[in-house]
Design a protein around this motif. Structure first.
Motif, PDB file in Angstrom:
ATOM      1  N   UNK A 195       4.154   1.306  -1.248  1.00  0.00           N
ATOM      2  CA  UNK A 195       4.643   1.483  -2.654  1.00  0.00           C
ATOM      3  C   UNK A 195       3.604   1.490  -3.782  1.00  0.00           C
ATOM      4  N   UNK A 196       2.637   1.032  -3.409  1.00  0.00           N
ATOM      5  CA  UNK A 196       1.770   0.994  -4.406  1.00  0.00           C
ATOM      6  C   UNK A 196       1.886  -0.079  -5.643  1.00  0.00           C
ATOM      7  N   UNK A 197       2.206  -1.184  -5.343  1.00  0.00           N
ATOM      8  CA  UNK A 197       2.221  -1.978  -5.967  1.00  0.00           C
ATOM      9  C   UNK A 197       1.522  -3.564  -5.639  1.00  0.00           C
ATOM     10  N   UNK A 231       0.882  -1.088   0.028  1.00  0.00           N
ATOM     11  CA  UNK A 231       0.147   0.109  -0.086  1.00  0.00           C
ATOM     12  C   UNK A 231       0.772   1.242  -0.120  1.00  0.00           C
TER      13      UNK A 231
END
Lengths: 136, 136
Positions: free
Chosen positions: B33-35, B31
């Motif tokens: 890193x957004x990956x 969440x």
DNA sequence: TTGTACTGTAATAACATTAATTACAGAATG
DNA sequence: CATTCTGTAATTAATGTTATTACAGTACAA
């Protein structure tokens, strides 16, 4: 920089350095690298726009160095082919609601600038003449 | 190294450094890193095999640093994710009938070793604690 | 002792990047 | 004026990277 542009450009320039002013064709160069001549012409086009090589169109055309090999530094070649940061970037934009996600790109950029600095500095100390002399 | 593994691993480790021993889940890390969380688990698996993190399975599981952030150096992280040479390699094997083609890979390897040395040396001087302190 | 919340990992699909190929206009030479 | 070269665009093929799906296994806690 996971691609072959640096080694290909260095290969091209080494051949040109050793050709001592005579024009080399993209076909000849591609034969040494073992790649497609169009790739060579593209790379030469880039090196030309950076002022490292000159080329001549038409019959008996080809490429030569634009200046003495002693005046071309590996840092010049690095700059010519450089297109992304040395240690990579994540594709996604990190979460701005997280203290780390919010600022990591800034801190990464600073780190990369520092680290790339020492690399470029090292390459700055080696000329194309130095490199191509090794093949004698 | 044109991919995102170094920044992703550094992001993970920075979060763990700041968590000060409490376990962080792959979902939480992803969440930030957004990956995808599977990417995080894979990267943690790699960092674990390098002795940089520990993880715990099952409910309330997650990851922590395996040693103090002051003892994890950016050169360790670089080594953990390194998979190809810094300045790239051509995909093709050069022409062995050409003086340059014959020896260029040897000379490239030597050059890369030298250049990568100064980079690793630089990264060796920066700890994860130094890096993560910037987010305070 | 069972539901829940996690990790670990494999397999696959989606996407991005890189190199090769094809095609052809234009330049210089003999 | 035929030939041999460059320059460049457009397309395809190959490769590399990330996301997704799926699910077995582990630990906790009620």
């Amino acid at each position: 920089m996971n691609n072959g542009r640096f080694p290909i450009s260095l290969h091209i320039l080494t051949l040109l350095a050793r050709a001592e002013g005579s024009l080399l064709s993209s076909d000849f160069i591609a034969g040494s690298i073992n790649c497609n001549p169009v790739i060579v012409r593209k790379e030469i086009s880039n090196l030309r726009s950076c002022g490292l090589v000159e080329s001549k169109e038409g019959k008996n055309g080809g490429a030569t160095l634009a200046k003495p090999a002693g005046n071309i530094l590996l840092s010049d070649i690095y700059a010519a082919v450089r297109q992304s940061s040395l240690l990579g970037n994540s594709r996604n934009t990190p979460n701005p609601d997280c203290a780390v996600g919010r600022d990591i790109n800034t801190h990464l950029e600073n780190l990369y600038a520092e680290v790339e600095g020492v690399l470029v500095n090292k390459l700055h100390g080696i000329s194309l003449a130095d490199f191509s002399r090794q093949f004698d």
